[in-house]
Motif scaffolding. Structure first.
Motif, PDB file in Angstrom:
ATOM      1  N   PRO A 112       0.845  -1.190   0.000  1.00 38.21           N
ATOM      2  CA  PRO A 112       0.000   0.000   0.000  1.00 38.21           C
ATOM      3  C   PRO A 112       0.882   1.243   0.000  1.00 38.21           C
ATOM      4  CG  PRO A 112      -0.101  -1.137   2.123  1.00 38.21           C
ATOM      5  CD  PRO A 112       0.709  -1.984   1.192  1.00 38.21           C
ATOM      6  N   PRO A 113       0.411   2.320  -0.612  1.00 37.56           N
ATOM      7  CA  PRO A 113       1.254   3.514  -0.666  1.00 37.56           C
ATOM      8  C   PRO A 113       1.576   4.032   0.734  1.00 37.56           C
ATOM      9  CG  PRO A 113      -0.969   3.980  -1.473  1.00 37.56           C
ATOM     10  CD  PRO A 113      -0.887   2.510  -1.205  1.00 37.56           C
ATOM     11  N   LEU A 114       2.737   4.614   0.865  1.00 35.04           N
ATOM     12  CA  LEU A 114       3.179   5.165   2.138  1.00 35.04           C
ATOM     13  C   LEU A 114       2.358   6.420   2.428  1.00 35.04           C
ATOM     14  CD1 LEU A 114       5.351   4.766   4.329  1.00 35.04           C
ATOM     15  CD2 LEU A 114       6.838   6.226   2.989  1.00 35.04           C
ATOM     16  N   THR A 115       1.834   6.504   3.631  1.00 38.47           N
ATOM     17  CA  THR A 115       1.097   7.704   4.021  1.00 38.47           C
ATOM     18  C   THR A 115       1.894   8.423   5.103  1.00 38.47           C
ATOM     19  OG1 THR A 115      -0.128   6.564   5.756  1.00 38.47           O
ATOM     20  CG2 THR A 115      -1.154   6.623   3.561  1.00 38.47           C
ATOM     21  N   PHE A 116       1.592   9.702   5.286  1.00 35.23           N
ATOM     22  CA  PHE A 116       2.302  10.505   6.274  1.00 35.23           C
ATOM     23  C   PHE A 116       2.229   9.836   7.649  1.00 35.23           C
ATOM     24  CE2 PHE A 116       2.467  14.156   9.256  1.00 35.23           C
ATOM     25  CZ  PHE A 116       3.747  14.592   8.959  1.00 35.23           C
ATOM     26  N   GLU A 117       1.028   9.402   8.018  1.00 36.39           N
ATOM     27  CA  GLU A 117       0.830   8.798   9.336  1.00 36.39           C
ATOM     28  C   GLU A 117       1.667   7.532   9.521  1.00 36.39           C
ATOM     29  OE1 GLU A 117      -2.912   6.850  10.826  1.00 36.39           O
ATOM     30  OE2 GLU A 117      -3.196   8.864  11.655  1.00 36.39           O
ATOM     31  N   ASP A 120      14.694   5.859   2.661  1.00 34.90           N
ATOM     32  CA  ASP A 120      14.618   7.271   3.061  1.00 34.90           C
ATOM     33  C   ASP A 120      13.988   8.132   1.973  1.00 34.90           C
ATOM     34  OD1 ASP A 120      15.777   6.945   5.570  1.00 34.90           O
ATOM     35  OD2 ASP A 120      17.800   7.319   4.848  1.00 34.90           O
ATOM     36  N   THR A 121      14.247   7.796   0.720  1.00 34.73           N
ATOM     37  CA  THR A 121      13.733   8.617  -0.384  1.00 34.73           C
ATOM     38  C   THR A 121      12.214   8.695  -0.339  1.00 34.73           C
ATOM     39  OG1 THR A 121      15.638   8.064  -1.749  1.00 34.73           O
ATOM     40  CG2 THR A 121      13.694   8.904  -2.897  1.00 34.73           C
ATOM     41  N   ASN A 122      11.547   7.534  -0.288  1.00 34.48           N
ATOM     42  CA  ASN A 122      10.081   7.545  -0.258  1.00 34.48           C
ATOM     43  C   ASN A 122       9.544   8.212   0.996  1.00 34.48           C
ATOM     44  OD1 ASN A 122       9.582   6.459  -2.750  1.00 34.48           O
ATOM     45  ND2 ASN A 122       9.504   4.360  -2.013  1.00 34.48           N
ATOM     46  N   ALA A 123      10.217   8.001   2.123  1.00 32.84           N
ATOM     47  CA  ALA A 123       9.787   8.624   3.378  1.00 32.84           C
ATOM     48  C   ALA A 123       9.872  10.150   3.267  1.00 32.84           C
ATOM     49  CB  ALA A 123      10.635   8.113   4.540  1.00 32.84           C
ATOM     50  N   LEU A 124      10.957  10.653   2.694  1.00 34.33           N
ATOM     51  CA  LEU A 124      11.116  12.104   2.535  1.00 34.33           C
ATOM     52  C   LEU A 124      10.098  12.684   1.559  1.00 34.33           C
ATOM     53  CD1 LEU A 124      14.999  12.363   2.460  1.00 34.33           C
ATOM     54  CD2 LEU A 124      13.495  13.370   4.183  1.00 34.33           C
ATOM     55  N   ILE A 125       9.821  11.963   0.476  1.00 36.27           N
ATOM     56  CA  ILE A 125       8.818  12.418  -0.496  1.00 36.27           C
ATOM     57  C   ILE A 125       7.480  12.567   0.214  1.00 36.27           C
ATOM     58  CG2 ILE A 125       7.465  11.708  -2.526  1.00 36.27           C
ATOM     59  CD1 ILE A 125      10.116  10.445  -3.618  1.00 36.27           C
ATOM     60  N   CYS A 126       7.131  11.570   1.006  1.00 37.12           N
ATOM     61  CA  CYS A 126       5.870  11.560   1.745  1.00 37.12           C
ATOM     62  C   CYS A 126       5.842  12.663   2.808  1.00 37.12           C
ATOM     63  CB  CYS A 126       5.697  10.179   2.372  1.00 37.12           C
ATOM     64  SG  CYS A 126       4.149   9.957   3.220  1.00 37.12           S
ATOM     65  N   PHE A 127       6.913  12.814   3.556  1.00 42.18           N
ATOM     66  CA  PHE A 127       6.996  13.808   4.627  1.00 42.18           C
ATOM     67  C   PHE A 127       6.839  15.224   4.048  1.00 42.18           C
ATOM     68  CE2 PHE A 127       9.239  16.498   7.761  1.00 42.18           C
ATOM     69  CZ  PHE A 127       8.627  16.078   8.936  1.00 42.18           C
ATOM     70  N   MET A 143       9.888   8.599  14.326  1.00 42.84           N
ATOM     71  CA  MET A 143       9.586   7.990  13.029  1.00 42.84           C
ATOM     72  C   MET A 143      10.011   6.531  13.033  1.00 42.84           C
ATOM     73  SD  MET A 143       8.300  10.395  11.388  1.00 42.84           S
ATOM     74  CE  MET A 143       8.257  12.123  11.077  1.00 42.84           C
ATOM     75  N   LYS A 144       9.294   5.747  12.251  1.00 42.49           N
ATOM     76  CA  LYS A 144       9.710   4.360  12.059  1.00 42.49           C
ATOM     77  C   LYS A 144      10.916   4.388  11.138  1.00 42.49           C
ATOM     78  CE  LYS A 144       5.176   2.264  12.211  1.00 42.49           C
ATOM     79  NZ  LYS A 144       4.045   1.942  11.366  1.00 42.49           N
ATOM     80  N   THR A 145      11.798   3.445  11.310  1.00 39.22           N
ATOM     81  CA  THR A 145      12.944   3.368  10.415  1.00 39.22           C
ATOM     82  C   THR A 145      12.431   2.853   9.084  1.00 39.22           C
ATOM     83  OG1 THR A 145      14.328   2.865  12.297  1.00 39.22           O
ATOM     84  CG2 THR A 145      15.251   2.421  10.134  1.00 39.22           C
ATOM     85  N   ALA A 146      12.591   3.678   8.078  1.00 40.43           N
ATOM     86  CA  ALA A 146      12.129   3.278   6.749  1.00 40.43           C
ATOM     87  C   ALA A 146      13.280   2.578   6.057  1.00 40.43           C
ATOM     88  CB  ALA A 146      11.720   4.518   5.963  1.00 40.43           C
ATOM     89  N   ASN A 147      12.969   1.577   5.254  1.00 40.73           N
ATOM     90  CA  ASN A 147      14.058   0.945   4.502  1.00 40.73           C
ATOM     91  C   ASN A 147      14.354   1.785   3.269  1.00 40.73           C
ATOM     92  OD1 ASN A 147      11.779   0.372   3.107  1.00 40.73           O
ATOM     93  ND2 ASN A 147      12.041  -1.845   3.078  1.00 40.73           N
TER      94      ASN A 147
END
Length: 134
Positions: free
Chosen positions: A8-13, A73-80, A67-71
């Protein structure tokens, strides 16, 4: 061929650990950012800050266990960044139009581990009421 598992797509939450996801905590998160002039009342990151500041905040919160450790960082930053009205694009993608507030993933990833002592002090001031004391 192996079937690709559609995640599922990464959401901010989903970036946040469970104990920081509850409604009261999320409300406090936004209010700390707003009270300290980092975002406006519409949750848009203020223009006058360093364009990499959202990434610095993200990595600082990651370091603090918010924050949860994302595997990835790129997708997490895009989402954030998207949450705060900032378009993040990869260098291989076309540059967004001039009226779009945008930053490259390469620039955002560069700040990991490069938060200055002054920035750390400021982030502590902003987020200390929000952090769960361990």
């Amino acid at each position: 061929k192996r079937a690709r598992i559609e995640r599922p797509p990464l959401t901010f939450e989903k970036l946040f650990r469970d104990e920081y996801k509850e409604a009261g905590k999320m409300k406090l998160f936004y209010s700390r950012l707003e009270t300290n002039g980092i975002i406006d009342k519409n949750h848009v990151w203020r223009e006058y800050t360093d364009k990499n500041e959202p990434a610095k905040v993200y990595f600082w919160l990651l370091d603090k266990g918010v924050m949860k450790t994302a595997n990835d960082d790129t997708n997490a930053l895009i989402c954030f960044c998207k949450e705060f009205g900032i378009t993040v694009y990869k260098d291989t993608e076309p540059t967004p139009p001039a009226d779009v507030r945008a930053v490259t993933t390469k620039n955002l990833l560069k700040v990991k581990g490069k938060i200055t002592p002054d920035e750390k002090k400021r982030f502590i001031g902003v987020f200390s009421p929000y952090l769960i004391k361990k």
